[in-house]
Enzyme design. Structure first.
Site, mmCIF file in Angstrom:
data_model
loop_
_atom_site.group_PDB
_atom_site.id
_atom_site.type_symbol
_atom_site.label_atom_id
_atom_site.label_comp_id
_atom_site.label_asym_id
_atom_site.label_seq_id
_atom_site.Cartn_x
_atom_site.Cartn_y
_atom_site.Cartn_z
ATOM 1 N N TYR A 1 -0.962 -11.214 -0.945
ATOM 2 C CA TYR A 1 -2.283 -11.456 -0.345
ATOM 3 C C TYR A 1 -2.537 -12.907 0.055
ATOM 4 O O TYR A 1 -3.593 -13.207 0.605
ATOM 5 C CB TYR A 1 -3.378 -10.998 -1.321
ATOM 6 C CG TYR A 1 -3.304 -9.524 -1.646
ATOM 7 C CD1 TYR A 1 -3.545 -8.569 -0.662
ATOM 8 C CD2 TYR A 1 -2.974 -9.078 -2.925
ATOM 9 C CE1 TYR A 1 -3.458 -7.217 -0.939
ATOM 10 C CE2 TYR A 1 -2.898 -7.718 -3.218
ATOM 11 C CZ TYR A 1 -3.138 -6.799 -2.223
ATOM 12 O OH TYR A 1 -3.058 -5.457 -2.494
ATOM 13 N N HIS B 1 -7.604 -4.168 6.019
ATOM 14 C CA HIS B 1 -6.718 -4.547 4.916
ATOM 15 C C HIS B 1 -6.044 -5.873 5.230
ATOM 16 O O HIS B 1 -5.630 -6.110 6.375
ATOM 17 C CB HIS B 1 -5.626 -3.494 4.690
ATOM 18 C CG HIS B 1 -6.176 -2.160 4.339
ATOM 19 N ND1 HIS B 1 -6.747 -1.885 3.118
ATOM 20 C CD2 HIS B 1 -6.288 -1.028 5.076
ATOM 21 C CE1 HIS B 1 -7.174 -0.636 3.116
ATOM 22 N NE2 HIS B 1 -6.902 -0.094 4.287
ATOM 23 N N ALA C 1 -8.107 -0.408 -3.399
ATOM 24 C CA ALA C 1 -7.386 0.792 -3.835
ATOM 25 C C ALA C 1 -8.188 2.075 -3.622
ATOM 26 O O ALA C 1 -7.602 3.163 -3.508
ATOM 27 C CB ALA C 1 -7.004 0.648 -5.303
ATOM 28 N N PRO D 1 -12.592 -3.047 -4.993
ATOM 29 C CA PRO D 1 -12.083 -3.548 -6.267
ATOM 30 C C PRO D 1 -10.943 -4.543 -6.143
ATOM 31 O O PRO D 1 -10.076 -4.410 -5.281
ATOM 32 C CB PRO D 1 -11.603 -2.280 -6.982
ATOM 33 C CG PRO D 1 -11.382 -1.285 -5.898
ATOM 34 C CD PRO D 1 -12.422 -1.597 -4.855
ATOM 35 N N ASN D 2 -11.012 -5.529 -7.009
ATOM 36 C CA ASN D 2 -9.979 -6.565 -7.192
ATOM 37 C C ASN D 2 -9.945 -7.605 -6.078
ATOM 38 O O ASN D 2 -9.208 -8.585 -6.186
ATOM 39 C CB ASN D 2 -8.582 -5.932 -7.373
ATOM 40 C CG ASN D 2 -8.534 -5.009 -8.567
ATOM 41 O OD1 ASN D 2 -8.899 -5.420 -9.666
ATOM 42 N ND2 ASN D 2 -8.128 -3.772 -8.364
ATOM 43 N N ARG E 1 -4.616 -13.489 -7.059
ATOM 44 C CA ARG E 1 -4.052 -12.145 -7.192
ATOM 45 C C ARG E 1 -2.813 -11.992 -6.303
ATOM 46 O O ARG E 1 -2.907 -12.110 -5.078
ATOM 47 C CB ARG E 1 -5.109 -11.137 -6.758
ATOM 48 C CG ARG E 1 -4.626 -9.722 -6.674
ATOM 49 C CD ARG E 1 -5.627 -8.845 -5.922
ATOM 50 N NE ARG E 1 -5.181 -7.476 -5.958
ATOM 51 C CZ ARG E 1 -5.645 -6.513 -5.171
ATOM 52 N NH1 ARG E 1 -6.594 -6.772 -4.305
ATOM 53 N NH2 ARG E 1 -5.155 -5.297 -5.265
ATOM 54 N N ARG F 1 4.137 -1.020 2.598
ATOM 55 C CA ARG F 1 4.132 -1.149 1.132
ATOM 56 C C ARG F 1 4.458 0.196 0.470
ATOM 57 O O ARG F 1 5.050 1.066 1.082
ATOM 58 C CB ARG F 1 2.783 -1.724 0.688
ATOM 59 C CG ARG F 1 2.533 -3.120 1.279
ATOM 60 C CD ARG F 1 1.237 -3.723 0.805
ATOM 61 N NE ARG F 1 1.244 -3.936 -0.632
ATOM 62 C CZ ARG F 1 0.151 -4.179 -1.369
ATOM 63 N NH1 ARG F 1 -1.033 -4.228 -0.787
ATOM 64 N NH2 ARG F 1 0.247 -4.367 -2.672
ATOM 65 N N ASN G 1 -13.164 -3.198 3.494
ATOM 66 C CA ASN G 1 -11.892 -3.252 2.779
ATOM 67 C C ASN G 1 -12.150 -2.593 1.442
ATOM 68 O O ASN G 1 -12.686 -3.213 0.513
ATOM 69 C CB ASN G 1 -11.393 -4.683 2.596
ATOM 70 C CG ASN G 1 -10.003 -4.707 1.955
ATOM 71 O OD1 ASN G 1 -9.541 -3.683 1.447
ATOM 72 N ND2 ASN G 1 -9.347 -5.849 1.972
ATOM 73 N N GLU H 1 -12.011 0.077 9.039
ATOM 74 C CA GLU H 1 -11.201 -0.100 7.831
ATOM 75 C C GLU H 1 -10.378 -1.380 7.979
ATOM 76 O O GLU H 1 -9.731 -1.587 9.011
ATOM 77 C CB GLU H 1 -10.286 1.123 7.654
ATOM 78 C CG GLU H 1 -9.395 1.027 6.442
ATOM 79 C CD GLU H 1 -8.524 2.275 6.256
ATOM 80 O OE1 GLU H 1 -8.839 3.338 6.848
ATOM 81 O OE2 GLU H 1 -7.522 2.174 5.525
HETATM 82 C C1 DQA Z 1 -5.776 -3.861 0.265
HETATM 83 C C2 DQA Z 1 -4.612 -2.859 0.220
HETATM 84 C C3 DQA Z 1 -4.826 -1.850 -0.877
HETATM 85 O O1 DQA Z 1 -3.723 -0.950 -0.935
HETATM 86 C C4 DQA Z 1 -4.945 -2.536 -2.218
HETATM 87 O O2 DQA Z 1 -5.206 -1.602 -3.236
HETATM 88 C C5 DQA Z 1 -5.942 -3.619 -2.224
HETATM 89 C C6 DQA Z 1 -5.992 -4.525 -1.075
HETATM 90 C C7 DQA Z 1 -5.534 -4.966 1.308
HETATM 91 O O3 DQA Z 1 -6.503 -5.610 1.697
HETATM 92 O O4 DQA Z 1 -4.389 -5.208 1.702
HETATM 93 O O5 DQA Z 1 -6.662 -3.828 -3.189
HETATM 94 O O6 DQA Z 1 -6.942 -3.153 0.651
#
Ligand code: DQA
Length: 144
Positions: A22, A99, A76, A9-10, A17, A106, A73, A97
């Site tokens: 990011y 990120h 959240a 998501p997102n 964003r 964070r 990735n 995993e």
């Molecule tokens: C993320 C880190 C997560 O905590 C966050 O909710 C994201 C992006 C990252 O790529 O840094 O949506 O996965």
């Protein structure tokens, strides 16, 4: 070597964003860079994004027998999703995993990953480069 890249998501909002966290690279930019590197490495790659937990679960299920490694990735959902964790554990496809941000630097709610214990490894904090590092790891998993 067949590698499935899943984004949660997102991540479709990358580029606009929270650029201070990011950066300004878009998800399409990341896909382009990854596809170029995958071609150099002789790896086949598919790249997907969904804002929906169930869709990500379905894609993980479908990966069984079709893809060698998943780069995930989960956004959240990393911090909340027992369903994703169970899907990864259930299919037994090596999952890395990923990120963009350094989640450990964070908010404390990002310090816990539901999926990390069932993943092969974790790369966090290198921006778009995290995906490239994960791709390199995926290609080399079987030789080291
Ligand atoms: C993320 C880190 C997560 O905590 C966050 O909710 C994201 C992006 C990252 O790529 O840094 O949506 O996965």
């Amino acid at each position: 070597m067949r590698i499935l890249v899943l984004n949660g998501p997102n991540l479709n909002l990358l580029g606009t964003r929270e650029p201070s966290v990011y950066g300004t690279v878009t998800l399409a930019d990341i896909e382009t860079i990854l596809r170029q590197r995958a071609a150099q490495l002789g790896a086949e790659l598919d790249f997907r994004q969904s804002n929906h937990e169930g869709q990500l679960v379905d894609w993980i299920h479908e990966a069984s027998g079709r893809w060698d490694t998943i780069l995930l990735n989960a956004g959240a959902y990393t911090h909340t999703s027992i369903a994703l964790r169970d899907a990864i554990a259930g299919v037994g496809v090596a999952t890395i995993e990923v990120h963009l941000s350094n989640v450990m630097a964070r908010e404390s709610f990002r310090h816990h990953s539901m999926i990390a214990p069932v993943c092969r490894g974790l790369i966090s904090g290198f921006g778009a480069q995290s995906y490239l590092l994960a791709l390199e790891a995926a290609v080399n998993i079987k030789v080291v």
